[in-house]
Design a protein around this motif. Structure first.
Motif, PDB file in Angstrom:
ATOM      1  N   THR A  11      31.716  30.619  30.838  1.00 24.25           N
ATOM      2  CA  THR A  11      31.896  31.615  31.909  1.00 24.25           C
ATOM      3  C   THR A  11      30.768  31.617  32.934  1.00 24.25           C
ATOM      4  OG1 THR A  11      30.806  33.296  30.546  1.00 24.25           O
ATOM      5  CG2 THR A  11      33.230  33.211  30.474  1.00 24.25           C
ATOM      6  N   ARG A  12      29.643  30.984  32.629  1.00 29.05           N
ATOM      7  CA  ARG A  12      28.479  31.054  33.519  1.00 29.05           C
ATOM      8  C   ARG A  12      28.281  29.734  34.259  1.00 29.05           C
ATOM      9  NH1 ARG A  12      25.528  35.492  32.854  1.00 29.05           N
ATOM     10  NH2 ARG A  12      23.734  34.586  33.915  1.00 29.05           N
ATOM     11  N   PHE A  13      28.133  29.838  35.560  1.00 26.90           N
ATOM     12  CA  PHE A  13      27.916  28.681  36.418  1.00 26.90           C
ATOM     13  C   PHE A  13      26.733  28.953  37.345  1.00 26.90           C
ATOM     14  CE2 PHE A  13      32.409  29.079  35.393  1.00 26.90           C
ATOM     15  CZ  PHE A  13      32.666  27.849  34.832  1.00 26.90           C
ATOM     16  N   PRO A  14      26.075  27.903  37.858  1.00 26.34           N
ATOM     17  CA  PRO A  14      24.908  28.157  38.720  1.00 26.34           C
ATOM     18  C   PRO A  14      25.271  28.875  40.018  1.00 26.34           C
ATOM     19  CG  PRO A  14      25.448  25.802  38.623  1.00 26.34           C
ATOM     20  CD  PRO A  14      26.266  26.476  37.583  1.00 26.34           C
ATOM     21  N   ARG A  15      26.410  28.452  40.628  1.00 28.30           N
ATOM     22  CA  ARG A  15      26.894  29.113  41.838  1.00 28.30           C
ATOM     23  C   ARG A  15      28.417  29.013  41.844  1.00 28.30           C
ATOM     24  NH1 ARG A  15      23.771  27.291  47.196  1.00 28.30           N
ATOM     25  NH2 ARG A  15      25.362  28.715  48.011  1.00 28.30           N
ATOM     26  N   LEU A  16      29.067  29.959  42.499  1.00 25.25           N
ATOM     27  CA  LEU A  16      30.531  29.947  42.509  1.00 25.25           C
ATOM     28  C   LEU A  16      31.059  30.807  43.655  1.00 25.25           C
ATOM     29  CD1 LEU A  16      33.303  29.317  41.249  1.00 25.25           C
ATOM     30  CD2 LEU A  16      32.922  31.210  39.665  1.00 25.25           C
ATOM     31  N   GLU A  17      31.835  30.156  44.539  1.00 19.13           N
ATOM     32  CA  GLU A  17      32.508  30.901  45.601  1.00 19.13           C
ATOM     33  C   GLU A  17      34.035  30.897  45.410  1.00 19.13           C
ATOM     34  OE1 GLU A  17      28.668  30.391  46.466  1.00 19.13           O
ATOM     35  OE2 GLU A  17      29.809  28.575  46.927  1.00 19.13           O
ATOM     36  N   THR A  18      34.591  29.741  45.029  1.00 23.77           N
ATOM     37  CA  THR A  18      36.047  29.640  44.845  1.00 23.77           C
ATOM     38  C   THR A  18      36.368  29.246  43.415  1.00 23.77           C
ATOM     39  OG1 THR A  18      36.416  28.991  47.151  1.00 23.77           O
ATOM     40  CG2 THR A  18      38.154  28.455  45.581  1.00 23.77           C
ATOM     41  N   LEU A  19      37.278  30.005  42.781  1.00 23.42           N
ATOM     42  CA  LEU A  19      37.749  29.702  41.431  1.00 23.42           C
ATOM     43  C   LEU A  19      39.232  29.342  41.511  1.00 23.42           C
ATOM     44  CD1 LEU A  19      37.276  29.778  38.294  1.00 23.42           C
ATOM     45  CD2 LEU A  19      38.042  32.160  38.376  1.00 23.42           C
ATOM     46  N   VAL A  20      39.594  28.159  40.990  1.00 20.62           N
ATOM     47  CA  VAL A  20      40.994  27.748  40.885  1.00 20.62           C
ATOM     48  C   VAL A  20      41.343  27.796  39.410  1.00 20.62           C
ATOM     49  CG1 VAL A  20      42.700  25.973  41.406  1.00 20.62           C
ATOM     50  CG2 VAL A  20      40.679  26.212  42.866  1.00 20.62           C
ATOM     51  N   PRO A  50      28.653  33.411  38.667  1.00 24.99           N
ATOM     52  CA  PRO A  50      28.731  34.565  39.558  1.00 24.99           C
ATOM     53  C   PRO A  50      30.183  34.968  39.842  1.00 24.99           C
ATOM     54  CG  PRO A  50      27.347  32.810  40.481  1.00 24.99           C
ATOM     55  CD  PRO A  50      28.069  32.231  39.324  1.00 24.99           C
ATOM     56  N   ARG A  51      30.364  36.143  40.384  1.00 22.71           N
ATOM     57  CA  ARG A  51      31.689  36.643  40.740  1.00 22.71           C
ATOM     58  C   ARG A  51      32.215  35.833  41.929  1.00 22.71           C
ATOM     59  NH1 ARG A  51      34.220  41.968  40.623  1.00 22.71           N
ATOM     60  NH2 ARG A  51      35.505  42.312  42.472  1.00 22.71           N
ATOM     61  N   PRO A  52      33.394  35.198  41.799  1.00 26.78           N
ATOM     62  CA  PRO A  52      33.914  34.382  42.901  1.00 26.78           C
ATOM     63  C   PRO A  52      34.348  35.241  44.089  1.00 26.78           C
ATOM     64  CG  PRO A  52      35.527  34.524  41.138  1.00 26.78           C
ATOM     65  CD  PRO A  52      34.283  35.193  40.631  1.00 26.78           C
ATOM     66  N   GLU A  53      34.301  34.650  45.271  1.00 30.17           N
ATOM     67  CA  GLU A  53      34.762  35.339  46.479  1.00 30.17           C
ATOM     68  C   GLU A  53      36.274  35.176  46.648  1.00 30.17           C
ATOM     69  OE1 GLU A  53      32.530  33.514  49.585  1.00 30.17           O
ATOM     70  OE2 GLU A  53      30.587  34.192  48.804  1.00 30.17           O
ATOM     71  N   LYS A  54      36.807  34.075  46.097  1.00 32.55           N
ATOM     72  CA  LYS A  54      38.222  33.765  46.290  1.00 32.55           C
ATOM     73  C   LYS A  54      38.753  33.116  45.023  1.00 32.55           C
ATOM     74  CE  LYS A  54      39.240  31.959  50.204  1.00 32.55           C
ATOM     75  NZ  LYS A  54      39.273  30.991  51.320  1.00 32.55           N
ATOM     76  N   ILE A  55      40.006  33.458  44.648  1.00 26.95           N
ATOM     77  CA  ILE A  55      40.639  32.841  43.476  1.00 26.95           C
ATOM     78  C   ILE A  55      41.998  32.283  43.884  1.00 26.95           C
ATOM     79  CG2 ILE A  55      41.633  33.245  41.186  1.00 26.95           C
ATOM     80  CD1 ILE A  55      39.518  35.362  40.707  1.00 26.95           C
ATOM     81  N   LEU A  56      42.236  31.018  43.566  1.00 30.60           N
ATOM     82  CA  LEU A  56      43.542  30.391  43.737  1.00 30.60           C
ATOM     83  C   LEU A  56      44.169  30.255  42.359  1.00 30.60           C
ATOM     84  CD1 LEU A  56      42.729  27.493  46.251  1.00 30.60           C
ATOM     85  CD2 LEU A  56      43.161  29.901  46.722  1.00 30.60           C
ATOM     86  N   VAL A  57      45.423  30.676  42.218  1.00 26.34           N
ATOM     87  CA  VAL A  57      46.092  30.669  40.915  1.00 26.34           C
ATOM     88  C   VAL A  57      47.130  29.549  40.888  1.00 26.34           C
ATOM     89  CG1 VAL A  57      47.395  32.034  39.245  1.00 26.34           C
ATOM     90  CG2 VAL A  57      45.725  33.154  40.731  1.00 26.34           C
ATOM     91  N   CYS A  58      47.103  28.751  39.821  1.00 31.44           N
ATOM     92  CA  CYS A  58      48.006  27.599  39.698  1.00 31.44           C
ATOM     93  C   CYS A  58      48.529  27.493  38.262  1.00 31.44           C
ATOM     94  CB  CYS A  58      47.290  26.305  40.092  1.00 31.44           C
ATOM     95  SG  CYS A  58      45.886  25.882  39.023  1.00 31.44           S
ATOM     96  N   HIS A  59      49.268  26.432  37.965  1.00 35.20           N
ATOM     97  CA  HIS A  59      49.695  26.082  36.612  1.00 35.20           C
ATOM     98  C   HIS A  59      50.360  27.240  35.885  1.00 35.20           C
ATOM     99  CE1 HIS A  59      49.601  24.393  32.546  1.00 35.20           C
ATOM    100  NE2 HIS A  59      49.268  23.235  33.066  1.00 35.20           N
ATOM    101  N   GLY A  60      51.459  27.707  36.460  1.00 33.66           N
ATOM    102  CA  GLY A  60      52.238  28.774  35.831  1.00 33.66           C
ATOM    103  C   GLY A  60      53.579  28.897  36.512  1.00 33.66           C
ATOM    104  N   ASP A  61      54.568  29.424  35.793  1.00 36.22           N
ATOM    105  CA  ASP A  61      55.856  29.686  36.423  1.00 36.22           C
ATOM    106  C   ASP A  61      55.649  30.620  37.615  1.00 36.22           C
ATOM    107  OD1 ASP A  61      57.010  28.150  34.465  1.00 36.22           O
ATOM    108  OD2 ASP A  61      57.595  29.868  33.210  1.00 36.22           O
ATOM    109  N   ASN A  62      56.562  30.550  38.579  1.00 37.98           N
ATOM    110  CA  ASN A  62      56.417  31.282  39.836  1.00 37.98           C
ATOM    111  C   ASN A  62      56.073  32.754  39.611  1.00 37.98           C
ATOM    112  OD1 ASN A  62      56.685  31.371  42.777  1.00 37.98           O
ATOM    113  ND2 ASN A  62      58.478  32.648  42.376  1.00 37.98           N
ATOM    114  N   TYR A  63      56.827  33.437  38.762  1.00 34.49           N
ATOM    115  CA  TYR A  63      56.605  34.861  38.526  1.00 34.49           C
ATOM    116  C   TYR A  63      55.236  35.120  37.895  1.00 34.49           C
ATOM    117  CZ  TYR A  63      56.448  38.809  35.316  1.00 34.49           C
ATOM    118  OH  TYR A  63      56.023  39.877  34.566  1.00 34.49           O
ATOM    119  N   LYS A  64      54.869  34.321  36.902  1.00 32.02           N
ATOM    120  CA  LYS A  64      53.610  34.546  36.187  1.00 32.02           C
ATOM    121  C   LYS A  64      52.409  34.348  37.119  1.00 32.02           C
ATOM    122  CE  LYS A  64      55.644  32.885  31.841  1.00 32.02           C
ATOM    123  NZ  LYS A  64      55.675  34.100  31.035  1.00 32.02           N
ATOM    124  N   THR A  65      52.490  33.320  37.970  1.00 32.94           N
ATOM    125  CA  THR A  65      51.411  33.052  38.918  1.00 32.94           C
ATOM    126  C   THR A  65      51.215  34.228  39.866  1.00 32.94           C
ATOM    127  OG1 THR A  65      51.957  30.692  38.830  1.00 32.94           O
ATOM    128  CG2 THR A  65      50.618  31.417  40.663  1.00 32.94           C
TER     129      THR A  65
END
Length: 635
Positions: free
Chosen positions: A366-375, A593-608
């Motif tokens: 869960t811990r990274f040195p820096r993080l702006e976007t999480l996919v 760190p807490r991301p500024e943006k999250i892109l959600v993938c790899h899931g059925d349309n409704y679940k995503t």
């Protein structure tokens, strides 16, 4: 441009190393900086100096001997046996004239390395050759042997590949890194054919390149590599998060159509990916549905693959650094952290991940040195996707097995060869060893045995509990006598006609393979049970059975036969290698760190969509759920 960079690095090295060190040459080999010296023992004795140098230069540094100081191979073998304790159980020693390395394969490689590397340093000091130490698996692995042979045989070609790559990686950037964007090429609002295309002003990176095993044609099976901005020969790197075909199955296609660059992944991912790709080709050939690539392209992929350990920071392009972190999904699965530019942007692509301790693996990082976007993935992202605890799942499995065995039936568990199969093997071994289940044979069919052999070769990637069992208690559950490898049709018929037993067989969704054959033989007997422990994709036979189909039409030799399903069909949640809804939400809460943006993938349309909206409502983080073929600017 590269030569100027290299000259500056050489000057720094010469200034920092002790005066008595005789440096023969310094060159780039892929992401690594290699120093060839006539007295490597002096450098190897100054490990802190090399670590500081690597940190200051921001490069991975490898020390090798100049050819002039290498001992004759025959004498070197004798010397190695003198230095290394017999308890290490060396099984093979070979030499690579191109890299000036001696490859030592041993059952206990830690004894070849020695405490704090003392034995390996002694080897370098005495014979000159740099030791490359490999584990001999307790279960013989045909795939690992094949990969090692391929790399040895093509050492000269591989070095040339690495030289060219090194020159490409270490050149100066042409443009300012003032933007970065991601294109969804596969695996968005669907499960299967995962593929992301990262573009910066200076680089082009592909993250995963999978197939949809439940696809019905080319349009539904493969990533959209025909997008106008994508060209294999312009690609700088491919990153594979893990070996499952929906993430790695289409990589050989890239080499068939002009790609000549590197694939980055962990060592277990390379081994398991090769196994699954070769099996995919074999099944497609047998079913007369040939793939748009063949075995020679898998071999080319092996030659171009660069393996990384967790936490190892590596340049993969002039403006991008990659670090892989444990994803907890399957052996060697990784989250890819990309440091873009000189800190302008940092993104993490989770691939498939499990944010929970399992018997097999540690939970995702869960811990990274820096993080702006999480996919991030969303396979079980719907609000109803709350799985029972692992303990509850194990109890349900044991109860089903006990009930089936008591009525004289057989238990068929269709599993993915990699991940769930080994998790179940650990569970079954413990419950049979402790007498909770009466001892019955557990038959291992399909690729599971070979995949398990690869697990035994890489115990350092397993959970702490398993590592302790293997290294400190001398107990390896994978080599228990209860497991029986199935060899051929005659043995399968003996199993079907024989006493009650447990059968683990591929494929996990009953889309083909030996599990489908077992299903045909067992489904019309009400004494038997079929247990699903993994995800069943829409369109697969497994999903139809979960929906309650009692008549299954299957084609055989040009004719259709309808099978009447009388066996007990059971789905046991909780063994999945994916995070459930609660774990996905908890992961977003805990990631730092807490991301500024999250892109959600790899899931059925409704679940995503459901997961993305829940993340936004709960944490007020900007979320997006791109469709395939959409591009999102992340910087």
């Amino acid at each position: 441009m590269v030569s100027r960079v290299l000259e500056e690095i050489k000057k720094t090295i010469m200034q920092r190393l002790p005066a008595r060190v005789q440096v023969a040459k310094v060159e780039f080999e892929g992401p690594e900086l290699v120093i060839y010296t006539k007295n490597p023992e002096i450098i190897s004795e100054n490990g802190d100096l090399i670590r500081e140098l690597a940190k200051d230069l921001r490069k991975r540094i490898i020390i090798r001997s100049d050819r002039s100081v290498l001992m004759e191979p025959e004498k070197a073998i004798e010397k190695i046996h003198e230095i290394v304790p017999k308890e290490a159980e060396i099984t093979n020693i070979s030499f690579d004239d191109v890299t000036c390395e001696v490859i030592i394969e041993a059952k206990k490689p830690g004894l070849v390395i020695g405490k704090y590397g003392s034995t390996s340093r002694e080897i370098v000091k005495n014979i000159g050759w740099a030791p490359k130490i490999l584990r001999t698996p307790p279960i013989s692995s045909e795939i690992i042997q094949r990969i090692r042979r391929t790399l040895r045989k093509n050492s000269k070609e591989r070095k040339k590949i690495l030289h060219q790559l090194g020159n490409r990686i270490h050149q100066e950037t042409k443009y300012e890194n003032d933007w970065a964007r991601l294109t969804a090429i596969g695996g968005f609002r669907e499960v299967g054919r995962s593929c992301l295309y990262l573009q910066t002003p200076n680089s082009r990176i592909l993250l995963d390149c999978g197939v949809n095993v439940a696809g019905t044609d080319e349009k539904t099976s493969y990533p959209f590599l025909n997008v106008p901005e994508f060209a294999p020969d312009n690609l700088d790197a491919v990153i594979i998060t893990h070996a499952h075909l929906d993430h790695s199955g289409f990589v050989p296609y890239l080499y068939h159509y002009g790609y000549d660059g590197p694939v980055y992944c962990t060592t277990p991912t390379r081994d398991l990916m090769t196994l699954l790709q070769l099996d995919h080709i074999d099944i497609a050939y047998r079913e007369e549905q040939p793939l748009p690539f063949n075995v020679k392209h898998v071999k080319k992929c092996i030659k171009h693959t660069i393996t990384l350990d967790y936490g190892e920071v590596t340049d993969i392009a002039p403006d991008i650094r990659l670090t892989l972190h444990n994803a907890g999904h399957i052996l060697g699965s990784a989250m890819a952290h990309l440091h873009i530019g000189d800190g302008q942007h940092n993104m993490v692509y989770t691939g498939d991940f499990k944010y929970e301790q399992s018997r097999l693996l540690e939970p995702a990082v869960t811990r990274f040195p820096r993080l702006e976007t999480l996919v991030m993935e969303s396979t079980y992202g719907g609000k109803e996707d709350v799985q029972p605890s692992r303990n509850h799942a194990e109890k349900e499995l044991i109860k089903t097995i006990y009930t089936t065995l008591r009525r004289g039936g057989k238990i068929l568990i269709p599993v993915f060869a990699v991940g769930r199969a080994q998790e179940l093997m650990v569970v079954l071994e413990e419950y049979i060893r402790t007498g909770i289940i009466h001892e019955v044979p557990v038959y291992i069919d399909g690729m599971i045995w070979e995949a398990t052999a690869i697990h035994t070769a890489r115990p350092e990637y397993l959970s702490k509990d398993l590592r302790d069992q293997i290294f400190h208690m001398g107990h390896n559950p994978f080599i228990s006598d209860i497991f029986h490898k199935v060899n051929g049709m005659d043995e399968r018929m003996d199993i079907i006609e024989g006493e009650p037993s447990i059968i683990l067989s591929t494929s996990g969704m009953l889309t083909g393979g030996n599990s489908l054959e077992y299903f045909k033989w067992l489904c019309e007997n009400e004494k038997n049970s079929l247990v699903f422990v993994g995800y069943q994709a829409e369109g697969s036979l497994g999903r139809r059975l979960q929906k309650g189909w009692k008549e299954i039409p299957l084609k055989e030799e040009g004719k259709t036969r309808v099978y009447k399903v009388k066996m007990d069909i059971k789905t046991i949640e909780g063994f999945s290698g994916h995070s459930d809804r609660r774990q996905l939400m908890e992961y977003v809460k805990r990631v730092s760190p807490r991301p500024e943006k999250i892109l959600v993938c790899h899931g059925d349309n409704y679940k995503t969509l459901d997961l993305a909206s829940s993340i936004y409502r709960t944490y007020k983080i900007e979320t997006k759920t791109p469709l395939n073929l959409e591009t999102v600017r992340i910087q």
